[in-house]
Design a protein around this motif. Structure first.
Motif, PDB file in Angstrom:
ATOM      1  N   LEU A 154       0.620  -1.228   0.015  1.00  2.89           N
ATOM      2  CA  LEU A 154       0.025  -0.076   0.057  1.00  2.89           C
ATOM      3  C   LEU A 154       1.099   1.413   0.069  1.00  2.89           C
ATOM      4  O   LEU A 154       0.586   2.241  -0.760  1.00  2.89           O
ATOM      5  N   GLU A 155       1.846   1.114   0.778  1.00  2.22           N
ATOM      6  CA  GLU A 155       2.840   2.326   0.743  1.00  2.22           C
ATOM      7  C   GLU A 155       3.456   2.682  -0.682  1.00  2.22           C
ATOM      8  O   GLU A 155       3.612   3.845  -0.884  1.00  2.22           O
ATOM      9  N   ASP A 156       3.770   1.641  -1.279  1.00  2.00           N
ATOM     10  CA  ASP A 156       4.365   1.774  -2.512  1.00  2.00           C
ATOM     11  C   ASP A 156       3.382   2.468  -3.547  1.00  2.00           C
ATOM     12  O   ASP A 156       3.798   3.243  -4.536  1.00  2.00           O
ATOM     13  N   ILE A 157       2.142   1.872  -3.405  1.00  2.00           N
ATOM     14  CA  ILE A 157       1.167   2.649  -4.373  1.00  2.00           C
ATOM     15  C   ILE A 157       0.770   3.815  -3.954  1.00  2.00           C
ATOM     16  O   ILE A 157       0.936   5.005  -4.998  1.00  2.00           O
ATOM     17  N   LEU A 158       1.043   4.505  -2.914  1.00  2.00           N
ATOM     18  CA  LEU A 158       0.821   5.881  -2.421  1.00  2.00           C
ATOM     19  C   LEU A 158       2.279   6.709  -2.820  1.00  2.00           C
ATOM     20  O   LEU A 158       1.885   8.048  -3.365  1.00  2.00           O
ATOM     21  N   ILE A 159       3.202   6.014  -2.660  1.00  2.00           N
ATOM     22  CA  ILE A 159       4.574   6.891  -3.307  1.00  2.00           C
ATOM     23  C   ILE A 159       4.601   7.023  -4.593  1.00  2.00           C
ATOM     24  O   ILE A 159       4.845   8.076  -5.041  1.00  2.00           O
ATOM     25  N   ARG A 170       2.240   7.428   6.764  1.00  2.00           N
ATOM     26  CA  ARG A 170       1.182   8.211   7.580  1.00  2.00           C
ATOM     27  C   ARG A 170      -0.199   7.361   7.177  1.00  2.00           C
ATOM     28  O   ARG A 170      -0.799   6.819   8.260  1.00  2.00           O
ATOM     29  N   ILE A 171      -0.498   7.200   6.194  1.00  2.00           N
ATOM     30  CA  ILE A 171      -1.790   6.593   5.624  1.00  2.00           C
ATOM     31  C   ILE A 171      -1.753   5.249   5.723  1.00  2.00           C
ATOM     32  O   ILE A 171      -2.817   4.529   6.214  1.00  2.00           O
TER      33      ILE A 171
END
Length: 422
Positions: A154-159, A170-171
């Motif tokens: 998920l963090e990779d998608i947001l980045i 944070r998200i």
């Protein structure tokens, strides 16, 4: 008949135009003689004065009647002069008279299309950004339990959507709180995403306030080449004029003749006065002159355009600093606002632009343009988290209506692919 008398021409000699006595043929059968005699008897009424020929003379036509007519040898081809044939006349087609046709009934005037709301324009403009985020979230969380690996993905998608490292972490943390080893629906993840993004954006969603006590209110516009700076000036001029304010435009981008002409066109459209000089003229001197005229006319807002310049070109940045110094010689409080126009398609490069222009021109607020042309709309969230500069306007298209004051909730829900807030 005496020998001295001319021999009378026979009937058939006269008939065939022969002057000489025909040669006597060989004796014919009796049947031929009788047939010739009968023929002579039949012809007597038409030639009563002609003496009937002898039987010997009558034998000649019996043979000639059944024989082919004498053939005259034709003259050589080249000696025959044929009459010239008349040239054929061109055929003329005459179209038949068309039947009278009743005039068709006029097509009904199409009903005017309803004007799209700002929410619709915003969601359409941010569709590429939201699609990249929501598709990744749906694929990741469909029928899958939450664990550390899921949160990393998920963090990779947001980045990748340019939300920034800090915001992405944070998200991801907010999604994982209290949900480990549990299945979570994609819709719930989108709701958490919208909530966290709105929390970050609320402090920077500030409208641009024109201080009526400052006449003119000097608005300096800066940015790199191709960010949409001159077009944004025209759109802002249209909005200020719609609010009843008097506006003057200063064509301070003297490097491009097209920029000068573009600003003059906007001036004609909006009814704003335009101060401009020759291409290559001193931009600082033109800004000084524009401020003098705006004061004399009692103008409400003076919008000063500047040449696009890369943030890493120190010489060009020094020229911009000179424009600011010259303006302050007339009004120490000016420029009253310095807006940096950012192109959303540049992604992370926008961060270095904010750093450089804030130091040189004292940037007080941001305008984000071209959000409709990129899947990197999340950069606005990263800028808000890192700098905290007010975001006054965002643009999602070419028309004047496509530039609107920034709303944190609307932006957050549009990015997350959610519907309009109630």
């Amino acid at each position: 008949m005496s020998e001295t008398e001319p021999k009378k021409r026979g009937f058939f000699s006269k008939l065939f135009g022969r002057d000489e006595e025909p040669a006597k043929p060989a004796p014919a059968p009796e049947a031929a003689t009788e047939q010739a005699a009968e023929s002579l008897e039949d012809l007597k009424p038409e030639a009563e004065e002609v003496v009937a020929p002898s039987v010997a003379e009558a034998e000649v036509p019996a043979v000639e009647v059944h024989a082919a007519e004498p053939v005259v040898s034709p003259a050589p081809v080249e000696s025959i002069a044929l009459p010239a044939e008349p040239e054929p006349k061109p055929e003329v087609a005459v179209a038949p008279q068309p039947e009278p046709v009743a005039a068709p009934e006029p097509a009904p005037t199409p009903a005017p299309q309803p004007k799209r709301s700002w929410w619709r324009r915003l969601t359409d403009g941010l569709s590429r950004t939201s699609s990249a985020l929501t598709t990744g979230i749906t694929d990741l969380f469909t029928k899958r339990k939450l664990d550390a690996g899921t949160l990393e993905d998920l963090e990779d998608i947001l980045i990748q959507a340019d939300l920034g490292l800090a915001t992405s972490a944070r998200i991801a943390k907010a999604v994982g709180d209290g949900r480990y080893d549990k299945q979570i629906e994609p819709a719930e993840v989108k709701t958490i995403l919208a909530r966290e993004v709105e929390t970050i954006l609320v402090p920077v969603a500030q409208p641009l306030v024109i201080d009526a006590t400052k006449k003119p209110f000097v608005l300096l516009m800066v940015g790199v080449n191709g960010s949409g700076k001159t077009t944004t000036i025209g759109k802002l001029a249209a909005k200020f004029r719609a609010e009843g304010k008097s506006v003057m435009l200063a064509a301070g981008d003297t490097f491009r003749a097209a920029a000068i002409e573009q600003l003059r066109v906007w001036g004609e459209r909006t009814g704003a006065k335009v101060v401009f000089g020759q291409q290559g003229a001193d931009a600082a001197g033109l800004a000084f002159e524009a401020l003098e005229k705006a004061k004399a006319d009692g103008t409400d807002v003076l919008l000063v355009d500047t040449a696009g310049r890369l943030q890493n070109k120190q010489g060009l940045m020094d020229e911009l600093a000179k424009v600011v110094r010259v303006i302050r010689k007339q009004d120490p409080s000016a420029p009253h606002a310095a807006l940096l126009v950012l192109d959303a398609t540049v992604g992370q490069n926008a961060i270095s632009q904010v750093e450089a222009f804030r130091e040189t021109a004292g940037v007080t607020g941001l305008v984000m343009t071209k959000l409709d042309g990129t899947a990197r709309g999340g950069i606005l969230v990263a800028l808000a988290a890192q700098f905290g500069l007010p975001v006054h306007f965002i643009g999602v298209g070419e028309s004047v209506e496509d530039l609107e004051p920034f709303s944190a909730r609307d932006f957050a829900r549009a990015v997350a692919g959610l519907g309009e807030a109630a």
